[in-house]
Write an enzyme that holds these catalytic residues in place. Structure first.
Site, short mmCIF file in Angstrom:
data_model
loop_
_atom_site.label_atom_id
_atom_site.label_comp_id
_atom_site.label_asym_id
_atom_site.label_seq_id
_atom_site.Cartn_x
_atom_site.Cartn_y
_atom_site.Cartn_z
N GLU A 1 34.54 51.37 35.09
CA GLU A 1 33.94 50.06 35.28
C GLU A 1 35.05 49.04 35.47
O GLU A 1 36.06 49.08 34.78
CB GLU A 1 33.15 49.76 33.99
N CYS B 1 41.30 44.09 27.64
CA CYS B 1 41.63 45.18 28.57
C CYS B 1 43.10 45.27 28.94
O CYS B 1 43.77 46.25 28.60
CB CYS B 1 40.80 45.04 29.84
N GLY C 1 45.89 38.20 28.41
CA GLY C 1 45.41 38.70 27.13
C GLY C 1 44.07 39.37 27.36
O GLY C 1 43.79 39.83 28.46
C1 UDX Z 1 40.37 42.62 33.52
C2 UDX Z 1 40.28 43.14 34.96
O1 UDX Z 1 40.39 42.03 35.87
C3 UDX Z 1 38.97 43.88 35.17
O2 UDX Z 1 38.91 44.40 36.48
C4 UDX Z 1 38.89 44.98 34.14
O3 UDX Z 1 37.64 45.67 34.27
C5 UDX Z 1 39.03 44.44 32.73
O4 UDX Z 1 40.24 43.70 32.62
P1 UDX Z 1 39.33 40.56 32.19
O5 UDX Z 1 39.98 41.11 30.97
O6 UDX Z 1 37.93 40.06 32.11
O7 UDX Z 1 39.33 41.67 33.34
O8 UDX Z 1 40.26 39.36 32.66
P2 UDX Z 1 41.05 38.89 33.97
O9 UDX Z 1 40.24 37.94 34.73
O10 UDX Z 1 41.61 40.06 34.68
O11 UDX Z 1 42.23 38.08 33.27
C6 UDX Z 1 43.12 38.73 32.36
C7 UDX Z 1 44.13 37.79 31.78
O12 UDX Z 1 45.11 37.46 32.76
C8 UDX Z 1 43.59 36.46 31.27
O13 UDX Z 1 44.21 36.17 30.02
C9 UDX Z 1 44.01 35.46 32.31
O14 UDX Z 1 44.18 34.17 31.80
C10 UDX Z 1 45.33 36.06 32.78
N1 UDX Z 1 45.74 35.68 34.15
C11 UDX Z 1 44.96 36.02 35.21
C12 UDX Z 1 46.93 34.99 34.36
O15 UDX Z 1 47.64 34.67 33.40
N2 UDX Z 1 47.29 34.67 35.63
C13 UDX Z 1 46.54 34.99 36.71
O16 UDX Z 1 46.95 34.67 37.83
C14 UDX Z 1 45.33 35.69 36.50
#
Ligand code: UDX
Length: 437
Positions: free
Chosen positions: A148, A264, A261
């Site tokens: 997923e 995942c 953070g």
């Molecule tokens: C992630 C993956 O994107 C998703 O495909 C997987 O199924 C689960 O893990 P998610 O944990 O919901 O999803 O968050 P995501 O939107 O990927 O962001 C992860 C972290 O990266 C956040 O803390 C966000 O603030 C940070 N981030 C994201 C950055 O610091 N810079 C960016 O450019 C993008």
């Protein structure tokens, strides 16, 4: 189709509700009675836009129910395993206790020809082991691995209209049957052209961790550039815009700041490293340790910037922390860099007043020692410094003139590089970004 979903946490609850929304008959099973009661009442146990609506609609239509009684899965043709695989205590590896328990609890109820479809993020090799377990138990059930990729905040949309489907299928004659069952489950996505990658178990398991490792690498790459920008007076935001125009690189996931953070990315790169080491290929992903280290340094950097901005000490200074969730549109504070910054500042003796539109209750449970304010203006009132750490829309849209009048000293650290430095400086603020001059 008649479906069961084992584990109704983030992944499972959304999957169960989305599948029912698509017209399937779904039973969601969880060992946590309180969670089952909340879901049965149509209430989403976490902040996720759109989830409560589809929960209520599907429960109302009779196509969705939740229970703690595993025996209710007996009629299902496909059983999705969606339990958590947290980081094991005292190490980076994934803890598979819940996955194993889910499979064991399913065994007595599996009909020959039914499909068990794993959705949890697992170390490569797990599916082959579980398939063997199904076989030795004589269930006649088939295993597929169907990772997923949902993002929090977009979970409903990502589940109903995924950008791709990955089927990890068995090599034997169960293959066609497993594929046909998954095609029926995902008929609506397939009809709208969602691509399917059919593969073996190991590849399907790796696709998930590889995707998250790549995303984490992209974020830490740009944060490494931010570290260089900091000592050269370059602007990492302009740099990201410029390299992002190259379509081979792309602008998404190149936002520098306090880093990644959530439930995942951090745990998945650590579990991947641990698994690669077990396989004797630790060196292949040794760079992920560096990715993790860069990421953790950014939190510290944000704290240091606040300390510097306050003349070398935050002791007894009021610091307004805007954001606690690991990203906007979420109440999730698992491994949240924003919450971490708040905790570190508090540890240095600052009077932290943290605010967040959704994540205060979860933060209080973990760190009751912090000060909290539900209203942004209350958090800002008489603050000696402000640090923006989760880029919620309402913080991006703050008026620098109005807020300057509220604080004691107009000092702001933009931990997500989302404010316009020129506009904030023009309103009298001493603005510091992360990797921006
Ligand atoms: C992630 C993956 O994107 C998703 O495909 C997987 O199924 C689960 O893990 P998610 O944990 O919901 O999803 O968050 P995501 O939107 O990927 O962001 C992860 C972290 O990266 C956040 O803390 C966000 O603030 C940070 N981030 C994201 C950055 O610091 N810079 C960016 O450019 C993008």
């Amino acid at each position: 189709m008649r479906l069961s979903v084992i584990g109704c946490g983030y992944l499972g609850a959304v999957h169960a509700a989305a599948m029912a929304q698509l017209g399937h008959d779904v039973v969601g099973i969880d060992v946590d009675g309180a969670k089952v009661a909340a879901l049965s009442a149509g209430s989403a146990p976490f902040f996720e836009p759109g989830l409560a609506d589809i929960l209520r609609a599907s429960i109302g239509s009779g196509r969705l129910r939740f229970s703690t009684d595993i025996a209710l899965v007996a009629d299902a043709e496909v059983h999705f395993v969606a339990v958590g695989t947290p980081q094991a205590r005292g190490g980076g590896a994934a803890d598979l206790t819940y996955v194993d328990a889910a499979i064991e609890s399913l065994l007595p109820h599996l009909k020959a020809g039914s499909l068990v479809a794993g959705k949890s993020t697992v170390p490569v090799g797990t599916a082959a082991r579980l398939a063997e377990r199904l076989q030795t138990a004589g269930t006649g059930a088939i295993l597929a691995w169907n990772p997923e990729f949902l993002r929090e905040g977009y979970a409903v949309q990502d589940t109903i209209s995924p950008d791709r489907l990955v089927y990890g299928l068995p090599a034997d004659d169960g293959r066609e049957h497993a594929k046909a069952a998954l095609d029926t489950v995902y008929a609506s996505a397939l009809a709208s052209g969602t691509p399917v990658v059919e593969t073996d178990y190991a590849t399907a398991e790796l696709v998930k961790v590889a995707a998250n490792a790549f995303l984490a690498t992209k974020i830490s790459f740009i944060n490494a550039m931010a570290e260089i920008a900091e000592v050269t007076d370059a602007d990492v935001t302009a740099l990201a815009d410029a390299i992002g125009h190259d379509t081979r690189i792309g602008r998404r996931f190149l936002n520098a700041g306090i880093g990644f953070g959530g439930g995942c990315l951090p745990k998945d790169i650590r579990a991947f490293t641990a698994r690669a080491e077990e396989l004797g290929r630790g060196e292949s992903v040794a760079f992920l340790k560096e990715i993790d280290a860069i990421n953790m340094r950014r939190r510290q950097r944000a704290v240091d910037l606040v300390v510097d901005a306050l003349g070398g000490s935050v002791y007894r200074k009021k610091v307004a922390v805007l954001g606690l969730a690991f990203k906007p549109d979420s109440d999730d504070v698992r491994d949240s860099p924003a919450l971490d910054v708040a905790v570190q500042l508090n540890g240095l003796g600052a009077r932290v007043i943290a605010t967040d539109p959704a994540a205060i209750p979860n933060s209080i449970r973990l760190h009751p020692q912090l000060g909290f304010a539900t209203d942004t203006m209350d958090a800002l009132h008489e603050a000696d410094a402000v640090v923006l750490v989760t880029e919620w829309r309402e913080y991006r849209d703050l008026d620098p003139v109005v807020t300057a009048a509220l604080v004691r000293d107009p000092v702001i650290i933009d931990g997500r590089n989302v404010l316009d430095p020129a506009v904030w400086r023009a309103a009298g603020w001493r603005y510091t970004g992360m990797g921006r001059p």
